[in-house]
Design a protein around this motif. Structure first.
Motif, PDB file in Angstrom:
ATOM      1  N   SER A 153       0.836  -1.192   0.000  1.00  0.00           N
ATOM      2  CA  SER A 153       0.000   0.000   0.000  1.00  0.00           C
ATOM      3  C   SER A 153       0.874   1.247   0.000  1.00  0.00           C
ATOM      4  O   SER A 153       2.019   1.227   0.472  1.00  0.00           O
ATOM      5  CB  SER A 153      -0.883  -0.004   1.249  1.00  0.00           C
ATOM      6  OG  SER A 153      -1.485   1.253   1.444  1.00  0.00           O
ATOM      7  N   LYS A 157      -2.073  -0.076   8.101  1.00  0.00           N
ATOM      8  CA  LYS A 157      -2.235   0.005   6.649  1.00  0.00           C
ATOM      9  C   LYS A 157      -2.298  -1.415   6.108  1.00  0.00           C
ATOM     10  O   LYS A 157      -1.703  -2.331   6.679  1.00  0.00           O
ATOM     11  CB  LYS A 157      -1.101   0.789   6.007  1.00  0.00           C
ATOM     12  CG  LYS A 157       0.247   0.095   6.023  1.00  0.00           C
ATOM     13  CD  LYS A 157       1.291   0.975   5.382  1.00  0.00           C
ATOM     14  CE  LYS A 157       2.635   0.244   5.238  1.00  0.00           C
ATOM     15  NZ  LYS A 157       2.594  -0.773   4.189  1.00  0.00           N
ATOM     16  N   PHE A 208      -0.140   3.870   1.611  1.00  0.00           N
ATOM     17  CA  PHE A 208      -0.517   4.575   2.830  1.00  0.00           C
ATOM     18  C   PHE A 208       0.520   4.373   3.924  1.00  0.00           C
ATOM     19  O   PHE A 208       1.371   3.481   3.856  1.00  0.00           O
ATOM     20  CB  PHE A 208      -1.858   4.048   3.372  1.00  0.00           C
ATOM     21  CG  PHE A 208      -3.000   4.199   2.417  1.00  0.00           C
ATOM     22  CD1 PHE A 208      -3.429   5.439   2.018  1.00  0.00           C
ATOM     23  CD2 PHE A 208      -3.647   3.078   1.926  1.00  0.00           C
ATOM     24  CE1 PHE A 208      -4.489   5.584   1.138  1.00  0.00           C
ATOM     25  CE2 PHE A 208      -4.705   3.211   1.055  1.00  0.00           C
ATOM     26  CZ  PHE A 208      -5.134   4.467   0.657  1.00  0.00           C
ATOM     27  N   VAL A 222      -3.665   6.877   7.886  1.00  0.00           N
ATOM     28  CA  VAL A 222      -4.944   6.221   8.169  1.00  0.00           C
ATOM     29  C   VAL A 222      -5.508   6.732   9.490  1.00  0.00           C
ATOM     30  O   VAL A 222      -6.702   7.054   9.594  1.00  0.00           O
ATOM     31  CB  VAL A 222      -4.768   4.689   8.209  1.00  0.00           C
ATOM     32  CG1 VAL A 222      -6.081   4.017   8.590  1.00  0.00           C
ATOM     33  CG2 VAL A 222      -4.276   4.168   6.861  1.00  0.00           C
TER      34      VAL A 222
END
Length: 314
Positions: free
Chosen positions: A10, A64, A12, A17
């Motif tokens: 990911s 994540k 992220f 988050v």
């Protein structure tokens, strides 16, 4: 890529988050008079200790998600790495695996007293407090932020249940929980830590739909649905439908004290403050500083909740 070409990372970070979900939950607050409010421990000016007389503490570890491709049995079985084992296990158990999303438990910090996972587990004491992992069900940043920015927000009446309006006589429009239909919350998994660990070499894995949750060890986690929207909707449903008693700040503080005792930590300097609510928030700040666990507090007005419960019984 190399040996792990079946893995997709990911873009992220856990911090992203955490910031986005915490901000979004803050948007989901009724304006003016309200029976409850979701309070972020990082908020400084609230007055919640004066207005609300019951609470539900929620402890969240943000993660994540990364992804694993579907398992296809090779002619020559490779050395079974933990991620390969996840793919093989989910294929054998016929769990959704195209792709499989997953996250690993956090390693124990050098000077930490215990694993983050265990501390999260210790704080899960329903109905007084709940602990969950929260992770996105997408790897696509554009899709994630599109969901973050769409849907109803800043509403004077955001608490609309899908099948039932709740009236207290003064608010004919009622309160519903739109938690269960908000795209952003539906795009996150929420998993309750189910056992303690002695090392961090464990993974939770799940489908893109937020179901078929597995634990590696390995095992299958029952008790879904697991989306964050489902978790929040259940908490509101329990409060309004009298499924569980309303709990107090002092009860939440007793859980905090128990956790600190279990960790062999003196609670005097942590659970300080002018009142019980301040002491509980200071516990949340300590958790965040030492274990990156975020405390959210669902604050309740008992009198308003009892009025709603009475009207629902009629």
């Amino acid at each position: 890529m190399g040996r792990e070409k079946f893995k997709t990372k990911s873009s992220f970070s856990e911090a992203q988050v955490e910031a986005d979900v915490a901000m979004y939950l803050g948007w989901c607050t009724a304006l003016n008079t309200q029976p409850f409010r979701l309070l972020d421990v990082n908020e400084q000016k609230t007055g919640a200790d004066k207005k609300f007389d019951a609470i539900v503490a929620i402890y969240i570890q943000f993660k994540k998600s990364d992804a694993l491709a579907e398992w296809h049995r090779p002619k020559k079985l490779p050395e079974m790495s933990p991620l390969q084992s996840i793919r093989k296990f989910r294929s054998e158990k016929e769990l959704a695996d195209s792709p499989t999303l997953y996250f690993k438990l956090r390693d124990k910090a050098e000077k930490a007293i215990d694993f983050q996972h265990n501390v999260l587990y210790y704080n899960n004491k329903p109905p007084i407090s709940y602990s969950i992992y929260v992770a996105p069900l997408t790897l696509n940043r554009d899709e994630y932020y599109n969901d973050l920015c769409c849907g109803p927000r800043f509403l004077s009446d955001p608490w609309v249940w899908r099948r039932q309006n709740i009236h207290d006589g003064r608010h004919p429009s009622g309160w519903t929980s739109r938690f269960d239909i908000q795209p952003f919350l539906r795009k996150h998994i929420s998993i309750i830590p189910h056992e303690t660990v002695r090392d961090s070499n464990h993974f939770y894995a799940f489908s893109e739909m937020g179901d078929d949750v597995s634990w590696h060890s390995p095992g299958i986690i029952n008790g879904g649905p697991f989306r964050l929207s489902d978790f929040m909707s259940r908490r509101i449903h329990e409060i309004f439908s009298e499924e569980q008693p309303l709990t107090t700040v002092d009860e939440a503080l007793s859980v905090a004290t128990s956790v600190l005792n279990q960790l062999n930590i003196d609670s005097v300097n942590i659970l300080n403050g002018e009142n019980s609510f301040d002491r509980l928030k200071n516990y949340g700040r300590w958790l965040h500083k030492n274990f990156s666990i975020r405390q959210m507090i669902l604050c309740l007005d008992k009198e308003e909740i009892q009025k709603i419960r009475f009207n629902l019984r009629r």
